[in-house]
Every structure is written in C-alpha cells, then in structure tokens.
Design a protein around this motif. Structure first.
Motif, PDB file in Angstrom:
ATOM      1  N   MET A   1       1.039  90.834  25.452  1.00  0.00           N
ATOM      2  CA  MET A   1       1.044  91.345  24.081  1.00  0.00           C
ATOM      3  C   MET A   1       1.039  90.184  23.084  1.00  0.00           C
ATOM      4  N   LYS A   2       0.291  90.382  22.056  1.00  0.00           N
ATOM      5  CA  LYS A   2       0.111  89.301  21.100  1.00  0.00           C
ATOM      6  C   LYS A   2       1.344  89.181  20.208  1.00  0.00           C
ATOM      7  N   ILE A   3       1.895  88.001  20.130  1.00  0.00           N
ATOM      8  CA  ILE A   3       3.053  87.805  19.260  1.00  0.00           C
ATOM      9  C   ILE A   3       2.656  86.866  18.134  1.00  0.00           C
ATOM     10  N   THR A   4       2.824  87.326  16.934  1.00  0.00           N
ATOM     11  CA  THR A   4       2.392  86.540  15.788  1.00  0.00           C
ATOM     12  C   THR A   4       3.531  86.490  14.780  1.00  0.00           C
ATOM     13  N   SER A   5       3.659  85.406  14.113  1.00  0.00           N
ATOM     14  CA  SER A   5       4.677  85.325  13.060  1.00  0.00           C
ATOM     15  C   SER A   5       4.071  84.674  11.838  1.00  0.00           C
ATOM     16  N   THR A   6       4.160  85.391  10.723  1.00  0.00           N
ATOM     17  CA  THR A   6       3.590  84.869   9.492  1.00  0.00           C
ATOM     18  C   THR A   6       4.167  83.508   9.142  1.00  0.00           C
TER      19      THR A   6
ATOM     20  N   THR B   1      -2.839 109.847  28.435  1.00  0.00           N
ATOM     21  CA  THR B   1      -4.111 109.717  29.151  1.00  0.00           C
ATOM     22  C   THR B   1      -4.369 108.300  29.646  1.00  0.00           C
ATOM     23  N   SER B   2      -3.955 107.295  28.886  1.00  0.00           N
ATOM     24  CA  SER B   2      -4.258 105.924  29.320  1.00  0.00           C
ATOM     25  C   SER B   2      -3.228 105.389  30.306  1.00  0.00           C
ATOM     26  N   GLY B   3      -2.018 105.955  30.262  1.00  0.00           N
ATOM     27  CA  GLY B   3      -0.961 105.444  31.118  1.00  0.00           C
ATOM     28  C   GLY B   3      -0.414 104.094  30.688  1.00  0.00           C
ATOM     29  N   ARG B   4      -0.808 103.657  29.495  1.00  0.00           N
ATOM     30  CA  ARG B   4      -0.322 102.366  28.985  1.00  0.00           C
ATOM     31  C   ARG B   4       0.803 102.578  27.974  1.00  0.00           C
ATOM     32  N   PRO B   5       1.651 101.582  27.784  1.00  0.00           N
ATOM     33  CA  PRO B   5       2.613 101.659  26.676  1.00  0.00           C
ATOM     34  C   PRO B   5       1.850 101.856  25.359  1.00  0.00           C
ATOM     35  N   PHE B   6       2.440 102.609  24.440  1.00  0.00           N
ATOM     36  CA  PHE B   6       1.760 102.881  23.167  1.00  0.00           C
ATOM     37  C   PHE B   6       1.434 101.593  22.412  1.00  0.00           C
ATOM     38  N   THR B   7       2.340 100.620  22.494  1.00  0.00           N
ATOM     39  CA  THR B   7       2.106  99.382  21.743  1.00  0.00           C
ATOM     40  C   THR B   7       1.013  98.510  22.359  1.00  0.00           C
ATOM     41  N   ASP B   8       0.476  98.910  23.529  1.00  0.00           N
ATOM     42  CA  ASP B   8      -0.721  98.245  24.053  1.00  0.00           C
ATOM     43  C   ASP B   8      -1.990  98.856  23.468  1.00  0.00           C
ATOM     44  N   MET B   9      -1.860 100.024  22.839  1.00  0.00           N
ATOM     45  CA  MET B   9      -3.055 100.715  22.363  1.00  0.00           C
ATOM     46  C   MET B   9      -3.360 100.372  20.904  1.00  0.00           C
ATOM     47  N   VAL B  10      -3.249  99.086  20.618  1.00  0.00           N
ATOM     48  CA  VAL B  10      -3.586  98.556  19.300  1.00  0.00           C
ATOM     49  C   VAL B  10      -4.989  97.966  19.394  1.00  0.00           C
ATOM     50  N   TYR B  11      -5.640  97.836  18.249  1.00  0.00           N
ATOM     51  CA  TYR B  11      -7.038  97.408  18.263  1.00  0.00           C
ATOM     52  C   TYR B  11      -7.141  95.886  18.156  1.00  0.00           C
ATOM     53  N   GLN B  12      -7.641  95.272  19.209  1.00  0.00           N
ATOM     54  CA  GLN B  12      -7.787  93.817  19.230  1.00  0.00           C
ATOM     55  C   GLN B  12      -8.567  93.297  18.015  1.00  0.00           C
TER      56      GLN B  12
ATOM     57  N   PRO C   1      10.827  98.566  13.962  1.00  0.00           N
ATOM     58  CA  PRO C   1      11.383  97.789  15.084  1.00  0.00           C
ATOM     59  C   PRO C   1      10.352  96.991  15.885  1.00  0.00           C
ATOM     60  N   TRP C   2       9.068  97.319  15.784  1.00  0.00           N
ATOM     61  CA  TRP C   2       8.108  96.656  16.680  1.00  0.00           C
ATOM     62  C   TRP C   2       6.912  96.029  15.957  1.00  0.00           C
ATOM     63  N   THR C   3       6.756  96.241  14.666  1.00  0.00           N
ATOM     64  CA  THR C   3       5.551  95.749  13.984  1.00  0.00           C
ATOM     65  C   THR C   3       5.499  94.228  13.918  1.00  0.00           C
ATOM     66  N   GLU C   4       6.653  93.561  13.895  1.00  0.00           N
ATOM     67  CA  GLU C   4       6.607  92.104  13.841  1.00  0.00           C
ATOM     68  C   GLU C   4       6.068  91.545  15.151  1.00  0.00           C
ATOM     69  N   GLU C   5       6.561  92.052  16.263  1.00  0.00           N
ATOM     70  CA  GLU C   5       6.110  91.541  17.555  1.00  0.00           C
ATOM     71  C   GLU C   5       4.645  91.903  17.814  1.00  0.00           C
ATOM     72  N   VAL C   6       4.242  93.114  17.462  1.00  0.00           N
ATOM     73  CA  VAL C   6       2.906  93.595  17.816  1.00  0.00           C
ATOM     74  C   VAL C   6       1.851  93.135  16.804  1.00  0.00           C
ATOM     75  N   TYR C   7       2.167  93.187  15.517  1.00  0.00           N
ATOM     76  CA  TYR C   7       1.179  92.878  14.478  1.00  0.00           C
ATOM     77  C   TYR C   7       1.480  91.598  13.699  1.00  0.00           C
ATOM     78  N   GLY C   8       2.665  91.013  13.896  1.00  0.00           N
ATOM     79  CA  GLY C   8       3.065  89.900  13.039  1.00  0.00           C
ATOM     80  C   GLY C   8       3.454  90.343  11.638  1.00  0.00           C
ATOM     81  N   ILE C   9       3.820  91.611  11.493  1.00  0.00           N
ATOM     82  CA  ILE C   9       4.204  92.142  10.174  1.00  0.00           C
ATOM     83  C   ILE C   9       5.697  92.464  10.203  1.00  0.00           C
ATOM     84  N   PRO C  10       6.509  91.724   9.426  1.00  0.00           N
ATOM     85  CA  PRO C  10       7.962  91.919   9.473  1.00  0.00           C
ATOM     86  C   PRO C  10       8.375  93.241   8.806  1.00  0.00           C
TER      87      PRO C  10
END
Lengths: 337, 337
Positions: B1-6, B161-172, B201-210
């Motif tokens: 998972m992509k971790i970004t920090s502004t 349907t995908s069997g993946r964690p929801f936070t993996d279903m973000v658009y690269q 709780p998860w937008t910073e880790e997933v999107y880099g948005i605090p």
C-alpha cells in the motif's frame, strides 16, 4: 506588524538544518530566548517545560509531530476585546450604514441600542444577542464581497480608545508563543466565537495562521450560479456558534484530532481546555488573566465581555497555567506600550 | 500500500532543492513521467498543462502556492463504490450486529432491507436513506471508540467481489495525481458525501491526506466530561450531508479558499466542480467516467450509485476533462489488475 508564515518557517528551518555547515545536528545552537516578552516566572517556565516534554523523543510524554495541535481562542487571548469584541465595532458601523433600509431596527434590540449609541444596553444583550447582531449585519452579500468589506473596514478604522488599528492590538507575548510552538512542529489553530469569515482575511498576516486553520462562528451560505461564475451568498441565519461546549465539537469537525495544548481567557474557552487536557496525550491548558488595568484592562469574574469565573476555579483545581498580564508579560502590544 | 506524507514530501523536496550539488536551480532535472499509469492522451495532457500554467511564475495564470487548493470526491473518484458505497458494507455489518437490540428495524426501511439482505431495496432507498442508515448505526459511542470500530472493520473485512481489503481498491492513477499536485505546491483535500469520521482514520496512510484535510458528512456530537477525561459522544442525528450544493458550502467552511482544481465522478460533485471553475483564478474540473466493465464497473446516467448524468452534459458544454477509465488508465488498482 509581524508577518509570519508557517510554510516559510518550515522551509527555512529545513534548509538551515539540511545545509548546516557544521553538519553536526546534535550540537546545540546558540539559543536566544524564544519568549523574550515573557518575564521569567511560573507561566513562562510551564510553557517551556511542556514543549520540551512532548518534543523530546526520549520523553515518556513525547507526541509525534502530526498530533501536535494547539488551539487558540482569539478575542482576549490573541488580541484585546475591550470595551467590546472588536468585531462588534464592525457590526455597529454596518448597522448604522444599513439602518435607513431597516426602519424596524429602531424598536428592536440589539439594533436599537446600536442606533442610540447605548453601549450598556448592547453589552447587556449578552453574547448570543451580540452574535445575532453580527450575523444579521454580515449577510446579504457573497463571501468574496464580505471579505472585501471586512478588510476595507480593518484597514481604515481604529480602536476607540487606543487610536490604533485593531490588528495592532494583538498580544506580543502570544505572537511569540505561536512562533515558538510552530518552530517545534505544532500546527496552530484559532478556535473562536468570533465570525470565521471576519477573521480569515487577516489571520495569516497577523498571526501566521492561514484561513484553513481558523475555526469560528458562522452564518449559513448558499451556492449560486451567476452569469460570470459561481458564488456563495451569505444568509441572515446562524449556522454555528463556536463557544463553550461547541468548541470541542468544532475542533473535532474541522481538525479531527484532539489538541494537546489550548489557550483561552474566558469561560467560553473552558470546554476547549477540558478537551485538550482530557485525552490520552499529555495536555496543556493556559488562561490569559486580564489583570493589568494600566497597560490593558482588568476584568474577570463579573465582566460581561470575556467573563472568567469557572475557568479560574478549574485552573486552580487542575493546575492549569494562569498568566497574569501584569506580572508575566514584559510588554502587551507589539508597538511601545 | 502506498504511504505518502505531505509534510515529508515537502521536507524531502526542500532538502533536495536546498542542497542540490549543482546548485543550479534553473537546470531541469531528469524527469520521470509523473503520471505513469495514465495513457498519453487528452485527459493526461490537460492535467499536465493545467499544473504547468498555474505553477509557472511567468504565466498569466500563475497561482500562488497558498491558493493551490485541490478537492477530491472520494467514492468513485479515489476508490471504487460498487456494488455499494463501501461505507454501507460497514453499516450493514453494524446493523446486523445491533439488530437484536432494535426489534423495530424489522419493519423499518432501510433497516428491513439490510436484515433481509435485499440489496435492491437498500439501493432504492436513495442516497439520503443510505446516509440515514449510516448515521443511525454509527452513533452511541465516543469519537475515539468509533475510530477503533471503523479501523478494526477495515482491517478485517474484504470487498464482496474482489476479495481484497477496501483500502486496496483505490485508483492508482488518482494516487499519482495526488502526489503530482502536492509535489507542485497544492494542498489536497477530500470533500466527500461519505462520513467524515469513517474516512479520517485511514486517508493519511492511503492517500497522504491528513485528517484535518478531510471534509465529509457528519452526525452531531456532544462534549461530555468523564471521570478520567473528556469525550465527544456521537449522537444519532444528522449534522451535515456533504453532497451536491453542500460541497461548496463545506469547502468554504473548512478551507476558506475556493479550490482551483476539483475532481469528481458523479452529479453529487457537480457544484464542487462549478465552484472550482467559477472564480477569478483559473479553475480545473475533472470527472472520472466509469466505462470499464471489464477491469472495474461501467455505469453513468442511469445508476443509483454514483449517477453521472448532468455532469456529463456540463463537462461537454464547458470543456471539463472527462477521464475514460478504459481508454485513459493503464491500470486501475495499485495491485495487478
């Protein structure tokens, strides 16, 4: 006037750190007093000790940078609030300008008090009455137009007793606290009962706090499409009054993190200070006590404006920092006192 | 998972700039493609051109860094939203867990639909019904407790349907846009009809948005003193639904600046895009069009979830950027498609 920019501060600091000629990060720099307007005493020491504890990675009370949120009340905490909240002088001028279009105001409080220059009746209408006055006279234009009106007023109007621009009547010792906290990784916010859109046009220049870090009271707005674009119209309807128990609610809504430091001066700030000190992280709470009748104003438990009564008792019971403006502050305003 | 920090991004960039061995700021660096998951085409080029125009000090459309605000819808724009908004799967699991304590739900929509696994009836209850479901099942605990519940659910539940964690279903491709904008001085915000406290709780880790840059729908909260501190209790009452014309209102309230770029995918984002393009600064508006039934889902004018109808017409009339997920995106999700 002091101009501060958080981003510029971070970048400058980073460049200095990254390019330090000595290359020795552990060598202490020659440090000037970060709070030169503060007289050495308990209040100053408690601020310095708190920041040292939460920023030292070896400390059991260390707080990661992202969680270093500090919230500041504005009226009476960052700038003065006597003989009336400054925004009310703006509202008064607006009422007088708009009165010809509102004959009903002649018999309706608090408008009647304004038109008759009856300050006492105006103050007696209470904080809610005052906020209603503010909200009612701040509506009927777009948010962009309101920003221009407020900015023009602040640029051209002076305080009735000091004769200075209102934005000069900010507290130099608090400007130093803002800078000091930001230099130690804190993100500084205003959380005020004042109007959010009255503050935002000038807080970055005066306090180094950008608009997105200003939380305040608001009126409702409505999105409208115009021929040449789109606007938000300000409606004469209260949306949110950011005072007392609403301050923690607004902090959660706007910031989404519990502050670890909160600064206030009145019972309207009590819950914000309880919130900052009521979580898992170490919390710091500070009250500015207006006890300097000579250089500023002296008021607390009985005042209509900025009453500080329960707050003094709670500060005593819980060991919060209480600042005596008379004893703790070398100077009050940035210009010569 | 992509971790970004502004912040980390700014600091790294600054160190690189400040300490560049060549010391020649005007020399172009060897630049990799900043949007590698985007196929070369109109949409990609329009993004690159816009950023070039507003960040070039010599351009007539230059925008100072402090005003470079970009707002992103979440459901369907940053992560998927089919067969239901992901937060609804959380709400469904909560309804089922809480149902024994709420016998009245057996006959009351949309709860009845959930208990009977009637997805069609649930979707037919409309966005407002769905939001009410969410709000009603997200109350009765403190904000801290809710964060723990939501985080635990996201950590342990996968998409049906995908069997993946929801936070993996973000658009690269959108993760790349977020990074690209931040690298050019933009501050990136989420402005979503989803629950603000479900996202934070998860937008910073997933999107880099605090958390403080996440705006969303909310229920009311109430400040309470407890023996060991203070809390905000979540009340079963809707506070704000951050959709359609409410999005510009929320942007003004939380950010206090008009965005210069807005990204959405449904008619719920239309006013946000009108707001971003309706001011004095140059404005950029982009719609993600879900037209890839093979790799994701294909839906637009007739869909109950994420309907895009008026938006397509307005994008056509006003020259907004419309992204074909099928033709413009090399990959959809960060993991192999």
């Amino acid at each position: 006037m002091k101009i501060t920019s958080t981003i510029a501060g971070i970048l400058t600091l980073t460049i200095l750190l990254a390019c330090s000629p000595s290359g020795n990060g552990s060598q202490p720099a020659a440090t000037a007093d970060p709070l030169p307007s503060w007289i050495d005493g308990d209040a100053k020491q408690e601020i310095l000790d708190f920041v040292a504890r939460v920023t030292d990675p070896a400390s059991s009370e260390f707080v990661p940078e992202a969680e270093r949120i500090a919230t500041f009340d504005n009226d009476g905490t960052l700038w003065a609030e006597q003989p009336l909240y400054f925004q009310l002088f703006f509202a008064i001028d607006r009422v007088k300008a708009l009165a010809p279009e509102h004959p009903e105001w002649k018999t309706q409080q608090p408008f009647k008090a304004v038109i008759e220059d009856d300050l006492e009746a105006l103050v007696a209408s209470g904080k809610r009455g005052l906020l209603e006055l503010v909200m009612a006279t701040h509506a009927g234009m777009t948010t962009d137009e309101f920003e221009r009106i407020a900015t023009a007023w602040l640029d051209t109007t002076v305080h009735p007793t000091s004769g200075r621009p209102f934005t000069d009547m900010v507290y130099q010792p608090m400007l130093e606290v803002l800078d000091y906290l930001r230099a130690h990784g804190f993100k500084t916010y205003i959380v005020s009962a004042g109007g959010i859109e009255f503050m935002r046009p000038w807080t970055e220049e005066v306090y180094g706090i950008p608009p997105e870090q200003v939380v305040g009271s608001s009126i409702k707005t409505s999105f409208e499409i115009r021929d040449n674009g789109s606007v938000l119209m300000r409606l004469p309807e209260i949306d949110f009054i950011d005072d007392k128990a609403a301050k923690p609610v607004a902090i959660n809504s706007h910031i989404g993190r519990r502050p670890i430091a909160a600064f206030g001066n009145s019972d309207g700030d009590l819950q914000m200070l309880q919130y900052a000190t009521g979580g898992d992280n170490p919390g710091f709470a500070l009250l500015v006590h207006h006890d300097d009748a000579e250089r500023e104003w002296a008021y607390d438990r009985e005042s209509h404006i900025g009453r500080l009564d329960k707050g003094l008792d709670e500060a005593d019971a819980r060991g919060w920092t209480v600042v005596s403006m008379q004893d703790d502050w070398r100077m009050i305003f940035p210009l010569a006192d």
